[in-house]
Design an enzyme around this catalytic site. Structure first.
Site, mmCIF file in Angstrom:
data_model
loop_
_atom_site.group_PDB
_atom_site.id
_atom_site.type_symbol
_atom_site.label_atom_id
_atom_site.label_comp_id
_atom_site.label_asym_id
_atom_site.label_seq_id
_atom_site.Cartn_x
_atom_site.Cartn_y
_atom_site.Cartn_z
ATOM 1 N N TYR A 147 -8.862 6.001 7.534
ATOM 2 C CA TYR A 147 -8.875 6.416 8.940
ATOM 3 C C TYR A 147 -9.825 7.614 9.032
ATOM 4 O O TYR A 147 -9.534 8.662 8.450
ATOM 5 C CB TYR A 147 -7.477 6.830 9.397
ATOM 6 N N TYR A 157 4.556 6.358 9.938
ATOM 7 C CA TYR A 157 3.670 5.232 9.631
ATOM 8 C C TYR A 157 4.424 4.125 8.893
ATOM 9 O O TYR A 157 4.269 2.939 9.209
ATOM 10 C CB TYR A 157 2.485 5.722 8.787
ATOM 11 N N LYS A 197 1.712 -0.093 15.016
ATOM 12 C CA LYS A 197 3.132 -0.239 15.350
ATOM 13 C C LYS A 197 3.484 -1.481 16.166
ATOM 14 O O LYS A 197 4.650 -1.865 16.234
ATOM 15 C CB LYS A 197 3.613 0.991 16.151
ATOM 16 N N HIS A 248 0.843 -1.192 0.000
ATOM 17 C CA HIS A 248 0.000 0.000 0.000
ATOM 18 C C HIS A 248 0.873 1.235 0.000
ATOM 19 O O HIS A 248 1.758 1.382 0.838
ATOM 20 C CB HIS A 248 -0.933 0.018 1.221
ATOM 21 N N PRO A 261 -3.479 0.706 18.898
ATOM 22 C CA PRO A 261 -3.277 0.156 17.545
ATOM 23 C C PRO A 261 -3.371 1.178 16.415
ATOM 24 O O PRO A 261 -3.079 0.836 15.271
ATOM 25 C CB PRO A 261 -4.384 -0.896 17.413
HETATM 26 P P1 RFL Z 1 1.906 -11.694 21.322
HETATM 27 O O1 RFL Z 1 1.451 -11.708 19.908
HETATM 28 O O2 RFL Z 1 0.928 -11.322 22.371
HETATM 29 O O3 RFL Z 1 2.517 -13.124 21.629
HETATM 30 C C1 RFL Z 1 2.839 -13.531 22.926
HETATM 31 C C2 RFL Z 1 2.731 -15.034 22.967
HETATM 32 O O4 RFL Z 1 3.134 -15.496 24.251
HETATM 33 C C3 RFL Z 1 2.195 -16.477 24.704
HETATM 34 N N1 RFL Z 1 2.267 -16.511 26.173
HETATM 35 C C4 RFL Z 1 2.902 -17.479 26.865
HETATM 36 N N2 RFL Z 1 3.566 -18.559 26.455
HETATM 37 C C5 RFL Z 1 4.114 -19.373 27.413
HETATM 38 N N3 RFL Z 1 3.985 -19.118 28.743
HETATM 39 C C6 RFL Z 1 3.323 -18.032 29.196
HETATM 40 N N4 RFL Z 1 3.220 -17.791 30.497
HETATM 41 C C7 RFL Z 1 2.753 -17.153 28.234
HETATM 42 N N5 RFL Z 1 2.028 -16.009 28.325
HETATM 43 C C8 RFL Z 1 1.754 -15.630 27.061
HETATM 44 C C9 RFL Z 1 0.872 -16.001 24.137
HETATM 45 O O5 RFL Z 1 -0.079 -17.058 24.058
HETATM 46 C C10 RFL Z 1 1.300 -15.498 22.771
HETATM 47 O O6 RFL Z 1 1.262 -16.511 21.795
HETATM 48 O O7 RFL Z 1 3.170 -10.715 21.517
HETATM 49 P P2 RFL Z 1 4.376 -10.351 20.513
HETATM 50 O O8 RFL Z 1 4.958 -11.575 19.900
HETATM 51 O O9 RFL Z 1 5.202 -9.409 21.266
HETATM 52 O O10 RFL Z 1 3.635 -9.584 19.302
HETATM 53 C C11 RFL Z 1 3.029 -8.342 19.490
HETATM 54 C C12 RFL Z 1 1.839 -8.176 18.546
HETATM 55 O O11 RFL Z 1 1.010 -9.310 18.631
HETATM 56 C C13 RFL Z 1 1.039 -6.909 18.849
HETATM 57 O O12 RFL Z 1 1.879 -5.843 19.184
HETATM 58 C C14 RFL Z 1 0.182 -6.473 17.637
HETATM 59 O O13 RFL Z 1 -0.832 -7.400 17.360
HETATM 60 C C15 RFL Z 1 -0.450 -5.110 17.885
HETATM 61 N N6 RFL Z 1 -1.354 -4.702 16.805
HETATM 62 C C16 RFL Z 1 -0.855 -4.208 15.621
HETATM 63 N N7 RFL Z 1 0.472 -4.142 15.410
HETATM 64 C C17 RFL Z 1 0.955 -3.718 14.209
HETATM 65 O O14 RFL Z 1 2.187 -3.649 14.041
HETATM 66 N N8 RFL Z 1 0.135 -3.364 13.154
HETATM 67 C C18 RFL Z 1 -1.222 -3.400 13.295
HETATM 68 O O15 RFL Z 1 -1.922 -3.129 12.315
HETATM 69 C C19 RFL Z 1 -1.769 -3.801 14.572
HETATM 70 N N9 RFL Z 1 -3.093 -3.872 14.755
HETATM 71 C C20 RFL Z 1 -2.733 -4.822 16.981
HETATM 72 C C21 RFL Z 1 -3.591 -4.382 15.927
HETATM 73 C C22 RFL Z 1 -3.294 -5.365 18.137
HETATM 74 C C23 RFL Z 1 -4.650 -5.469 18.260
HETATM 75 N N10 RFL Z 1 -5.138 -6.059 19.442
HETATM 76 C C24 RFL Z 1 -6.112 -7.063 19.458
HETATM 77 C C25 RFL Z 1 -4.423 -5.838 20.672
HETATM 78 C C26 RFL Z 1 -4.964 -4.454 16.047
HETATM 79 C C27 RFL Z 1 -5.502 -4.968 17.227
HETATM 80 C C28 RFL Z 1 -7.008 -4.985 17.337
HETATM 81 C C1 PHB Z 2 -5.670 -4.035 10.923
HETATM 82 O O1 PHB Z 2 -5.806 -4.301 9.702
HETATM 83 O O2 PHB Z 2 -5.960 -4.856 11.796
HETATM 84 C C2 PHB Z 2 -5.159 -2.713 11.320
HETATM 85 C C3 PHB Z 2 -4.728 -1.827 10.344
HETATM 86 C C4 PHB Z 2 -4.247 -0.574 10.703
HETATM 87 C C5 PHB Z 2 -4.225 -0.214 12.038
HETATM 88 C C6 PHB Z 2 -4.640 -1.099 13.012
HETATM 89 C C7 PHB Z 2 -5.114 -2.354 12.657
HETATM 90 O O3 PHB Z 2 -3.797 1.030 12.374
#
Ligand code: RFL
Ligand code: PHB
Length: 394
Positions: free
Chosen positions: A201, A385, A297, A72, A293
């Site tokens: 957005y 971004y 990042k 994108h 989110p």
């Molecule tokens: P994770 O993905 O939470 O993985 C951690 C893993 O550790 C496990 N765990 C354990 N395992 C063993 N023993 C224990 N005691 C444990 N406790 C936990 C868990 O089951 C899990 O599998 O962390 P990690 O690897 O640091 O990754 C971080 C990302 O997942 C997170 O920052 C992103 O998803 C945030 N986020 C976004 N990030 C982006 O860069 N771009 C995006 O567009 C974006 N959109 C989002 C998001 C997060 C969202 N939510 C739901 C918080 C959109 C949403 C809605």
């Molecule tokens: C997503 O596709 O889940 C998403 C995209 C952009 C954001 C956050 C989440 O800023």
């Protein structure tokens, strides 16, 4: 069991770290509390920074991303019933982002890990990290109903915000910085083609809305809602009507609707734990920091942390030099705080605070108008971004 680097958590941070270390000949064991289908199905991020995509390619995990992901070159901002495109390449010297879901990144990395034959234990819950300040740290964990110990040279705490690794840093050394926002995101998946070819957005008096993509036939959509909202309280038609209202523009079309297949509410939070290292324990990703989110990042920070950690561990293994390991926390935190700054600013720019006064609303619109009309303001957004290059890590 014994290994060189014990990795807690098979999210993006743990899986990328395992892959990078495997490529360098460093042995790891990954322990993950949940089962494989849960980890592969967890709906989260969708946007990969330029540098994140490069790291995945360098790790040999970019093939399907390059085939099925979508590059994108911009996003659309909507406010006051108007639309404004932010063009990334022309504002950043050619950078863009990749739309490729976190679920797919994790599936690709899990498949590679299992193919490599490296230990990845699902259903293995870490209970505590012990002896982090000694030469022989250990992870105590439970697997198949029994308590076991993983002895390591180093431990990587990649266990997310709710994990146990962070608790191994003594309280007297920990500093935490936190902000909770008075709203969350209702996120849905829809069997409907995206209504717009780039992410939208939208700032509206009724709250923020985001139109994102998962594939040519699946949309990912978000609405700002009060933090304590029960997702079941929102009906499908109500969600579509609200998205349409918040994203409406003068002369604009309708959204392409379809059945909603998942619904959840995520509270918005900013959080940083310092330092990111204690002895032989290194925290990475959400285990050390959370961003709202809005700036997309979180996953990118997680990958940046583990790329930095892998480089430091490899340098140490090859030369015995600990300089990069010693610099790990400070190196990561610099980037983390820039992401905190940007994520907070973009959240404030686009969300409606429940206590906003008419003056606050006009200020917010003036700020958006500045982004729409000032190239330096747009360039600032585009640069943050798409992400700054991870100097020296690749
Ligand atoms: P994770 O993905 O939470 O993985 C951690 C893993 O550790 C496990 N765990 C354990 N395992 C063993 N023993 C224990 N005691 C444990 N406790 C936990 C868990 O089951 C899990 O599998 O962390 P990690 O690897 O640091 O990754 C971080 C990302 O997942 C997170 O920052 C992103 O998803 C945030 N986020 C976004 N990030 C982006 O860069 N771009 C995006 O567009 C974006 N959109 C989002 C998001 C997060 C969202 N939510 C739901 C918080 C959109 C949403 C809605
Ligand atoms: C997503 O596709 O889940 C998403 C995209 C952009 C954001 C956050 C989440 O800023």
């Amino acid at each position: 069991m014994r290994t060189q680097v014990g990795i807690i958590g098979a999210g993006p941070a743990g899986l990328v770290l395992a892959r990078l270390l495997h490529a360098a000949g460093i042995e790891t064991v990954v322990i993950e509390a949940r089962d494989r289908s849960y980890v592969e199905g967890r709906q989260r991020a969708g946007i990969l920074e330029h540098g994140t995509a490069d790291i995945l390619r360098a790790a040999g995990a970019g093939e399907r991303m390059d085939r099925e992901g979508h590059r994108h070159d911009g996003i659309e901002l909507r406010f006051d019933r108007r639309r404004h495109r932010v063009d990334f390449p022309s504002l950043t010297g050619g950078r863009s982002v990749m739309v490729y879901a976190q679920t797919e990144v994790c599936k690709d990395l899990i498949a590679l890990r299992l193919r490599d034959g490296g230990p990845l234990l699902f259903g293995a819950e870490a209970l505590a990290v012990e002896g982090a300040d000694t030469g022989r740290p250990r992870v105590r964990y439970r697997h198949e109903g029994r308590e076991r110990t993983l002895e390591c040279a180093y431990v990587a705490g990649c266990d997310g915000f709710w994990g146990v690794a962070r608790a191994a840093v003594p309280a007297a050394l920990s500093r935490t910085y936190e902000r909770a926002y008075p709203y969350g995101w209702l996120g849905v998946l829809a069997d409907a083609p995206p209504s717009h070819d780039e992410l939208v957005y939208a700032r509206h008096d009724r709250g923020f809305a985001l139109l994102s993509h998962r594939s040519p036939t699946v949309s990912r959509l978000y609405l700002q809602v009060p933090a304590d909202t029960d997702p079941a309280a929102w009906g499908d038609t109500q969600i579509w009507d609200e998205l349409e209202r918040r994203c409406a523009t003068e002369g604009g079309g309708r959204l392409t609707r379809g059945p909603l297949t998942a619904k959840s509410v995520t509270p918005l939070r900013s959080y940083v734990h310092e330092p990111m290292r204690y002895g032989r324990l290194f925290l990475a990703g959400d285990a050390a920091h959370i961003v709202p989110p809005t700036g997309a990042k979180g996953l990118n920070l997680a990958v940046g942390d583990v790329a930095t950690l892998a480089r430091a561990l490899v340098a140490h293994a090859r030369t015995g030099d600990t300089a990069l390991l010693d610099a790990y926390s400070a190196t990561c935190l610099r980037r983390v705080w820039q992401a905190e700054r940007f994520s907070n600013a973009l959240t404030a720019l686009l969300h409606r605070h429940p206590d906003a006064t008419p003056f606050d609303d006009r200020l917010q619109l003036a700020q958006l108008d500045r982004v729409a009309t000032s190239r330096p303001a747009r360039a600032d957004l585009a640069e943050a971004y798409t992400g700054r290059p991870l100097d020296g890590v690749l």
